[in-house]
Design a protein around this motif. Structure first.
Motif, PDB file in Angstrom:
ATOM      1  N   THR A 105       4.920  -7.602   3.007  1.00  0.00           N
ATOM      2  CA  THR A 105       6.055  -6.969   2.266  1.00  0.00           C
ATOM      3  C   THR A 105       5.455  -5.675   1.555  1.00  0.00           C
ATOM      4  O   THR A 105       5.930  -4.787   1.714  1.00  0.00           O
ATOM      5  CB  THR A 105       6.376  -8.166   1.147  1.00  0.00           C
ATOM      6  OG1 THR A 105       6.647  -9.129   1.638  1.00  0.00           O
ATOM      7  CG2 THR A 105       7.521  -7.286   0.289  1.00  0.00           C
ATOM      8  N   GLY A 106       4.069  -5.909   1.198  1.00  0.00           N
ATOM      9  CA  GLY A 106       3.408  -4.761   0.577  1.00  0.00           C
ATOM     10  C   GLY A 106       3.280  -3.671   1.584  1.00  0.00           C
ATOM     11  O   GLY A 106       3.603  -2.522   1.327  1.00  0.00           O
TER      12      GLY A 106
ATOM     13  N   LYS B  25       5.190  -3.170   4.036  1.00  0.00           N
ATOM     14  CA  LYS B  25       6.632  -2.451   4.164  1.00  0.00           C
ATOM     15  C   LYS B  25       6.873  -1.516   3.075  1.00  0.00           C
ATOM     16  O   LYS B  25       7.519  -0.503   3.506  1.00  0.00           O
ATOM     17  CB  LYS B  25       7.671  -3.553   4.379  1.00  0.00           C
ATOM     18  CG  LYS B  25       8.762  -3.261   4.760  1.00  0.00           C
ATOM     19  CD  LYS B  25       9.938  -4.349   4.786  1.00  0.00           C
ATOM     20  CE  LYS B  25      11.244  -4.009   5.322  1.00  0.00           C
ATOM     21  NZ  LYS B  25      12.165  -5.234   5.370  1.00  0.00           N
ATOM     22  N   HIS B  26       6.853  -1.837   1.763  1.00  0.00           N
ATOM     23  CA  HIS B  26       7.014  -1.084   0.863  1.00  0.00           C
ATOM     24  C   HIS B  26       6.227   0.273   0.861  1.00  0.00           C
ATOM     25  O   HIS B  26       6.836   1.213   0.596  1.00  0.00           O
ATOM     26  CB  HIS B  26       6.558  -1.701  -0.652  1.00  0.00           C
ATOM     27  CG  HIS B  26       7.710  -2.714  -0.852  1.00  0.00           C
ATOM     28  ND1 HIS B  26       9.061  -2.425  -1.278  1.00  0.00           N
ATOM     29  CD2 HIS B  26       7.476  -3.990  -1.201  1.00  0.00           C
ATOM     30  CE1 HIS B  26       9.558  -3.528  -1.589  1.00  0.00           C
ATOM     31  NE2 HIS B  26       8.854  -4.329  -1.552  1.00  0.00           N
ATOM     32  N   THR B  27       4.959   0.199   1.299  1.00  0.00           N
ATOM     33  CA  THR B  27       4.393   1.626   1.431  1.00  0.00           C
ATOM     34  C   THR B  27       4.370   2.535   2.754  1.00  0.00           C
ATOM     35  O   THR B  27       4.840   3.545   2.522  1.00  0.00           O
ATOM     36  CB  THR B  27       2.725   1.236   1.247  1.00  0.00           C
ATOM     37  OG1 THR B  27       2.604   0.299   0.506  1.00  0.00           O
ATOM     38  CG2 THR B  27       1.859   2.185   1.169  1.00  0.00           C
TER      39      THR B  27
END
Lengths: 110, 354
Positions: B102-103, B105-107
């Motif tokens: 998730t991290g 993907k956000h970045t």
């Protein structure tokens, strides 16, 4: 249900049960989709796919096991393996145990 | 109107998932995991959104693993205690792996996560896959030298060291290892299995080799015990995704229909083969899956502008080649299992007649 110990009878019984479950799942497919979409509002609905998966694994698992057995695909009789606890006696699954009629019971019970 | 996450299932798409489920189930029954890496892309090709494909894949995985574990437990191959302990920590690892994804993907977006998955694929499969394949080859050579006899299970130097370490209050006896091992070794292995499962969908590529080479379990028992780990992880994963309402139970049950036919064959197959065959199948699948990544990576690098942009048609062709390689990995695994099963049954029948 002693009659279910006969592979052909068991295959037919669990096969019909499995078929019925799949028929029900697809007859009510729209309901299942709707329940999944409503899970965000009603969290308890998450149990539906979990319970469905367990029920299908019991009946369809038993059916597929008996199905191959009926066709003659069985485990090797020499597959017995020993497990030993420290200071204890070896516990072995003997070929006789594997061939015992009780080994025909549904997988979910074994 | 909000568009539905759940696609219409046609007869063709249903049959395709049934067949992939069948072969995937056969591989899982034999080596403890596998098949998942083909099912998620297969569903996405049919138009299923990524999150629903992952969730439905996991939802078919836990009942399949349950049936497989029970079947192989009947053959005395499952170490339930080791499976449950590793399974619990694999669950934690899966949550951590999901957070990392998730991290990223956000970045970096979806392409960033795809590149991360590919890098993990290449590192893990290149190291572990080649090691497993080399070990299988060594065992075959030993069996050939011994005139076709079974090569005895050899505990690695690392496993002997792990078994020799005594940390009071953490020692647990495991039947598959036939020794006490500190929980402090089991915890990171379970965690890594879960992390890999969250990243490439097949935690068994770490879990099974770890049980064999780090803990000292025989390959047959390690692959059977992996089914318990997969059950624990699959159940936890299903609950998490079901709470978000993204499990398509229709898709999951179609795949399960095929995979339960397959898992029975895979499990029965293990009673006819030696440890070396399990390692061979696992090593082969891992190495072929590794090659699939070479087709995906140029596209990701191009999207991230780390190389000169490639035409979209080239990226699409490379992706098809990558997907085809994944299918090839599964097909090779399935075929090797069937050949081993037929050969094993024939040899067994011959031995009984003598």
């Amino acid at each position: 249900m002693p009659y279910l110990k006969r592979p052909v009878t068991a295959t037919l019984f669990y096969g019909v049960a499995s078929l019925l479950l799949y028929a029900l799942l697809f007859a009510y497919a729209d309901h299942f989709v709707a329940w999944a979409e409503q899970t965000k509002e009603n969290k308890a609905l998450f149990l539906i796919p979990v319970v469905v998966a367990f029920v299908f694994s019991y009946f369809h698992g038993a059916f597929t096991g008996h199905f191959w057995e009926t066709l003659g695909l069985r485990a090797a009789k020499s597959s017995a393996k020993a497990t030993t606890k420290p200071g204890g006696n070896p516990v072995t699954t003997s070929p006789a145990q594997q061939d015992h009629p009780s080994s025909n019971r549904p997988l979910a019970q074994s | 109107m909000e568009s539905s996450l759940f696609i219409d299932i046609t007869l063709t798409s249903g049959l395709a998932l049934f067949v992939v489920g069948f072969i995937g189930g056969m591989v899982s029954g034999f080596i403890g995991s596998g098949g998942a890496f083909v099912l998620t892309p297969a569903m996405m090709t049919l138009g299923v959104p990524g999150i629903v494909a992952v969730a439905s894949n996991i939802c078919h995985k836990f009942p399949k693993s349950l049936v497989g574990a029970m079947k192989r437990h009947k053959y005395g191959q499952v170490d339930v205690k080791l499976g449950l302990i590793m399974g619990v920590f694999a669950e934690v690892g899966m949550l951590a792996g999901k957070q990392i994804m998730t991290g990223i993907k956000h970045t970096y977006g979806d392409v960033g996560t795809s590149l991360y998955v590919s890098v993990v694929f290449v590192i893990v499969l290149a190291i572990v896959g080649s090691f497993v394949l080399r070990d299988a080859y060594r065992m075959f050579q030993q069996e050939k030298a011994a005139g076709g006899g079974v090569s005895p299970h050899q505990t690695t130097r690392l496993a002997r060291w792990v078994q020799a370490i005594r940390i009071p209050g953490t020692m647990v006896w495991f039947p598959s290892i036939k020794a006490q091992v500190s929980l402090l070794f089991i915890i990171p292995l379970g965690f890594a299995t879960g992390m890999l499962a969250a990243t490439i969908a097949v935690g068994g590529f770490i879990g099974v080799p770890a049980m064999i080479y780090v803990l000292g379990a025989p390959a047959l028992m390690a692959s059977a015990t992996e089914l318990v780990i997969a059950f624990v992880m699959g159940l936890g994963g299903t609950i998490l995704y079901a709470l978000d309402g993204v499990v398509d139970i229709r898709l999951a049950m179609i795949i399960l229909a095929g995979s339960l036919f397959g898992i029975q064959i895979g499990a029965i197959g293990t009673t006819y083969v030696k440890d070396s065959v399990v390692k061979l199948v696992m090593g082969l699948i891992m190495v072929i899956v590794l090659f699939s990544r070479f087709f995906y990576v140029p596209g990701y690098l191009s999207h991230l502008e780390l190389i000169s942009p490639l035409p979209e048609a080239t990226i699409a062709t490379l992706k098809i080649l990558g997907d085809a390689t994944l299918v090839l990995a599964l097909a090779v695994g399935g075929l090797t299992i069937i050949v081993a099963l037929i050969k094993g049954m024939a040899a067994h029948r011959l031995a009984q007649e003598v």
